[in-house]
Scaffold this active site. Structure first.
Site, PDB file in Angstrom:
ATOM      1  N   ARG A  79     -27.615  -8.037  11.859  1.00 20.71           N
ATOM      2  CA  ARG A  79     -29.077  -7.782  11.028  1.00 20.71           C
ATOM      3  C   ARG A  79     -28.845  -8.203   9.544  1.00 20.71           C
ATOM      4  NH1 ARG A  79     -26.466  -3.261  11.016  1.00 20.71           N
ATOM      5  NH2 ARG A  79     -26.854  -2.555  13.541  1.00 20.71           N
TER       6      ARG A  79
ATOM      7  N   GLU B 157     -17.576   2.734   8.031  1.00 26.83           N
ATOM      8  CA  GLU B 157     -17.509   1.596   8.808  1.00 26.83           C
ATOM      9  C   GLU B 157     -18.739   1.112   8.922  1.00 26.83           C
ATOM     10  OE1 GLU B 157     -17.872  -0.895  12.755  1.00 26.83           O
ATOM     11  OE2 GLU B 157     -18.798   0.889  11.957  1.00 26.83           O
TER      12      GLU B 157
ATOM     13  N   GLU C 185     -10.811  -1.174   2.658  1.00 35.40           N
ATOM     14  CA  GLU C 185     -10.231  -0.705   1.342  1.00 35.40           C
ATOM     15  C   GLU C 185      -8.912  -0.206   1.689  1.00 35.40           C
ATOM     16  OE1 GLU C 185     -11.971  -1.585  -1.217  1.00 35.40           O
ATOM     17  OE2 GLU C 185     -13.302  -2.119   0.188  1.00 35.40           O
TER      18      GLU C 185
ATOM     19  N   SER D 239     -15.777 -45.284   8.975  1.00 34.58           N
ATOM     20  CA  SER D 239     -14.825 -44.521   8.220  1.00 34.58           C
ATOM     21  C   SER D 239     -14.452 -42.975   8.355  1.00 34.58           C
ATOM     22  CB  SER D 239     -14.903 -44.830   6.591  1.00 34.58           C
ATOM     23  OG  SER D 239     -16.202 -44.148   6.306  1.00 34.58           O
TER      24      SER D 239
ATOM     25  N   HIS E 194      -7.748 -16.202   8.454  1.00 32.29           N
ATOM     26  CA  HIS E 194      -7.257 -16.621   9.833  1.00 32.29           C
ATOM     27  C   HIS E 194      -7.992 -17.932  10.300  1.00 32.29           C
ATOM     28  CE1 HIS E 194      -5.830 -16.385  13.854  1.00 32.29           C
ATOM     29  NE2 HIS E 194      -5.085 -15.184  13.230  1.00 32.29           N
TER      30      HIS E 194
ATOM     31  N   GLY F  51     -22.380 -13.214  12.545  1.00 31.93           N
ATOM     32  CA  GLY F  51     -21.702 -11.794  11.953  1.00 31.93           C
ATOM     33  C   GLY F  51     -20.875 -11.109  13.102  1.00 31.93           C
ATOM     34  N   TYR F  52     -21.715 -10.678  14.287  1.00 30.22           N
ATOM     35  CA  TYR F  52     -20.857 -10.197  15.210  1.00 30.22           C
ATOM     36  C   TYR F  52     -19.814 -10.876  15.766  1.00 30.22           C
ATOM     37  CZ  TYR F  52     -23.769  -5.762  14.771  1.00 30.22           C
ATOM     38  OH  TYR F  52     -24.672  -4.597  14.387  1.00 30.22           O
TER      39      TYR F  52
END
Ligand code: NAG
Ligand code: NAG
Length: 783
Positions: free
Chosen positions: A228, A444, A453, A648, A733, A743-744
């Site tokens: 959201r 969370e 954190e 190229s 990563h 997002g999710y």
């Protein structure tokens, strides 16, 4: 030391003494004394030799595994698994759930619940502490919406509240958490409004391409498809004034009033007043405290402006019942949904899903109390024989509402049940081989605050010592198993799922195959594994039973995600909770007890190959680039005439692209061999050997130690220190990250994907090289 003054005296005396000492004794006497001693010594020596020889000849052959178990007084894993299954009890899970869902426990509030969690760990014999982090978050003060008519008079004021239900006691609590968005901007907005489907990048792009102007508009979108916060981000980037997000029954899997289902509490359909709260943080930029990206939010730490990571326009959530009078105003105004796409129309008859803009105006006010306040993680620790090597398992405790029986406290109740089971094992003398850390995270919901954190605070220790992180956020919100995982853990998960019975018969694994072919998704974001996998390269896994076809509608982040709903509609037997507890326990034991870390590496390689093939499907140009080394490429593919990219570009990316493909091929081969090798080590490890083969056992232990070191660092090889482009450098990563537009949902090979999406050929070349380097590094670890 000899006294020099005495030396003369002494030298004078010996004769006398010697004479005295050597006074002859009768021969027989001396002889019989010596022969007794000799005989005794002879017998003793012979006896000892005989005993040793006898026991060596008949010594039982033992395995290295058994030797180590004796040495450490370890309990066999199969016995631990039996003990685990015996102590998982649906009744106690239900009791824990009831307690977790009895009062509001929004991030940073309800310290008592954290304390109770820690005390309960301690009661089970698990040492617990409550480390706190001072985080920047918001608490709602007031919110309001006013719809105006043509004359500028207020024509409608939604309550923005959910109905109190007699059947469901948590809905009637006096101290409810209002409907609001975490990290929403505190402010007002007034203006015309538009409807923009799910508020995805593509939805906004489509409307912009049709000439819709979003500036100073209030944008109304449906929940679903993407995180959201990104809906708000995209609207903000187009100059919108505010965002209103509602839940459309079209996304309830057909369990709707229209299809004849009754609404909760009388049936499984969505209660029309239900509202989805939630965070609007820009999750794909960075999770954690938005004022301390990359470092822990300790007292007195330096902080930066959060507005790269949270919105600067207000937003509110709303129920579909209360959005109807507003969206009705758009009927017949602007672009029709059928001109835009099949998913633009939802399931509500009262309005026609026209885009607008409206003739009338809407006012949205949102007053938030922004504050820096402590969040309470609870960290339990069962020290292992190898104290440093650590397995972390975690769930968050905070919820948007008083209840949260699904999200997250179905996971919290299961975590506590596991703590209880481990506690019983500890009492029966168990000490795990590796340390097990049980984490109950706070905050969370606002943006993975507690876990991020804490992990940023202990990044060095975690990087050096944590073997894996196993997350369970929502353990039960439906009856469909979902699993997201680092490929290294896939096989461990499957094996655990095969050992646990499914509530409806068969095994968890068999039912999972039936449901979605036992599909394991890659990790995106949206729960506490993010910092472990995406920032620290620690193999992570996330799983649970979630809402799927035929399940009662899950009232996500609404007050109807309550104990009563769970106890009557979703898991009245608490059997799904129990199944998750067993699977989670088995995985934890597999990781804590396995002498050889139970990772399989080949699947990682095969999936990398698959991810690249997926990119080829998505970007046909890659096929061309791959073929560009072919001397006839331009004739074959006619690229001379392509205006999408320059010759190229092909030339510069062709070699790196083929290098990547080759590196992945090499890695797959090395990985397959390495898996065979670790399987052989395991066979040797449990094989019985006669005693005199101890050098072999010693060599085996050294080999295992070395293999473990390799398995341990393998996923870390995919970290790129400078992180992703586009302000996403917190994500390190190169294989897994949340999609920048989703997002999710995870993006695979995100750097490369984004470069291709942007047609940025320098970046494509750069990321091809970076990823190839990482694959080569991983390959050199295991080959
Ligand atoms: C439930 O949790 C509260 C903290 O919110 C605690 O004080 C209480 O003792 C717990 N009740 C039970 C039955 O464990
Ligand atoms: C805002 O939150 C802080 C910390 O929780 C609290 O002390 C303060 O009273 C709150 N302000 C208002 C206006 O409620």
């Amino acid at each position: 030391m000899v006294n020099p003054n005495n030396s003369q005296t002494q030298s004078l005396l010996p004769h006398h003494h010697d004479r005295h000492r050597s006074r002859p004794r009768p021969v027989g006497q001396i002889g019989s004394r010596y022969s007794t001693a000799q005989r005794f010594c002879g017998f003793a020596a012979f006896g000892t030799f005989f005993l040793i020889a006898f026991s060596l000849v008949f010594a039982p052959r033992t395995s290295t595994s058994r030797d180590l178990r004796r040495l450490h007084h370890k309990i066999p894993q199969s016995e631990l698994e039996r003990a685990l299954f015996a102590s998982i009890n649906p009744k106690s899970i239900r009791a824990y759930s009831k307690n977790y869902t009895a009062a509001p426990h929004l991030g940073g509030t309800n310290f008592e619940l954290a304390k109770w969690t820690a005390d309960t760990f301690e009661e089970f014999g698990i040492k617990a502490e409550i480390p706190t982090y001072d985080c920047y978050i918001n608490y709602p003060l007031s919110a309001g919406i006013e719809l105006y008519d043509k004359d500028g008079q207020v024509s409608y004021v939604p309550s923005l509240e959910e109905d109190i239900l007699d059947e469901d006691p948590t809905t009637g609590l006096v101290d409810q958490v209002p409907t609001f968005h975490g990290y929403s901007y505190s402010g007002d907005a007034k203006g015309q409004f538009v409807y923009a489907n799910y508020g995805r990048k593509e939805d906004f792009d489509l409307l912009s391409s049709k000439g819709l102007d979003f500036s100073n508009k209030i944008v109304i979108v449906k929940y679903g498809k993407i995180f959201r916060g990104l809906k708000v981000k995209f609207a903000q980037e187009l100059g919108a004034a505010a965002v209103l997000i509602y839940s459309d029954p079209a996304d309830d899997g057909g369990i709707t009033l229209k299809n004849g289902y009754k609404a909760y509490p009388d049936g499984p359909a969505r209660n029309p007043s239900s509202v989805q709260r939630g965070s609007v943080q820009f999750l794909s930029i960075a999770p954690g405290d938005p004022t301390t990206p990359g470092w822990p939010s300790k007292k007195g730490t330096s902080r930066v402006s959060p507005y790269d990571r949270i919105p600067s326009i207000p937003s509110l959530p709303i129920s579909y019942r209360e959005v109807i009078p507003i969206l009705k105003q758009l009927n017949g105004h602007g672009i029709k949904p059928d001109q835009l796409g099949s998913d633009w129309k939802g399931d509500i008859d009262e309005f026609d899903y026209s885009v607008g803009p409206s003739k009338v105006e809407l006012k949205l006010s949102n007053l938030q109390n922004y504050t820096i306040t402590p969040l309470f993680n609870v960290i339990g620790r069962i020290e292992g024989i190898r104290a440093h090597e650590t397995v972390v398992i975690g769930n968050h405790r905070d919820a948007w509402i008083a209840g949260g029986a699904g999200d997250p406290n179905s996971g919290s109740a299961v975590l506590l049940e596991l703590a209880k089971a481990f506690g019983e094992m500890i009492k029966s003398g168990w000490k795990p081989l590796r340390t097990i850390v049980l984490a109950s995270w706070d905050g969370e919901e606002y943006g993975l605050l507690g876990s991020t954190e804490w992990a940023e605070d202990h990044a060095k220790f975690l990087g050096d010592n944590v073997v894996a992180y196993i997350n369970c956020d929502v353990s039960v919100s439906g009856h469909h198993l979902f699993v997201s995982s680092s490929p290294l853990l896939n096989q461990l998960f499957r094996e655990a799922a095969k050992k646990v019975s499914h509530p409806e018969g068969g095994t968890v694994y068999e039912k999972w195959v039936e449901q979605n072919g036992a599909h394991i998704k890659n990790l995106g974001s949206g729960s506490d594994y993010t910092v472990f996998q995406d920032h620290l390269g620690i193999p992570s896994l996330d799983f649970g039973y979630s809402f799927g076809p035929g399940d009662p509608v899950y009232h996500y982040h609404s007050i109807y995600d309550s104990f009563h709903w769970m106890d009557t509609y979703d898991d009245p037997e608490w059997a799904y909770h129990s199944a998750i507890a067993k699977v989670w326990g088995l995985i934890t034991l597999g990781l804590s007890e396995g002498e050889i870390i139970p990772f399989e590496t080949e699947e990682y390689g095969r999936l990398l190959k698959l991810y690249v093939e997926d990119l080829e499907k998505k970007f046909p140009v890659l096929e061309a680039i791959k073929q560009a080394l072919d001397i006839n490429y331009h004739e074959k593919f006619g690229f001379k005439h392509s205006n999408q990219f320059q010759m190229s570009d092909i030339q510069r990316t062709s070699k790196p692209y083929n290098n990547l493909i080759q590196s992945i091929g090499k890695f797959i081969k090395s990985a397959a061999e390495f898996d065979e090798y670790t399987a052989r080590l395991h066979k040797e490890y449990i094989k019985d050997y006669p005693w005199y083969k101890y050098p072999k056992k010693f060599r085996l232990l050294v080999a295992i130690k070395l293999a473990n070191t390799k398995l341990f660092i393998l996923d870390r090889a995919f970290l790129y220190d400078k992180g992703l482009d586009g302000g996403r450098d917190w994500f390190k990563h190169v294989v897994f990250a949340p999609g920048r537009y989703t997002g999710y949902a995870g993006a695979l090979l995100p750097g490369l994907l984004e470069a291709l999406e942007d047609k940025d050929w320098a970046a494509v070349e750069k990321w091809l090289k970076i990823i190839t380097d990482c694959v080569d590094k991983a390959d050199s670890i295991i080959s």
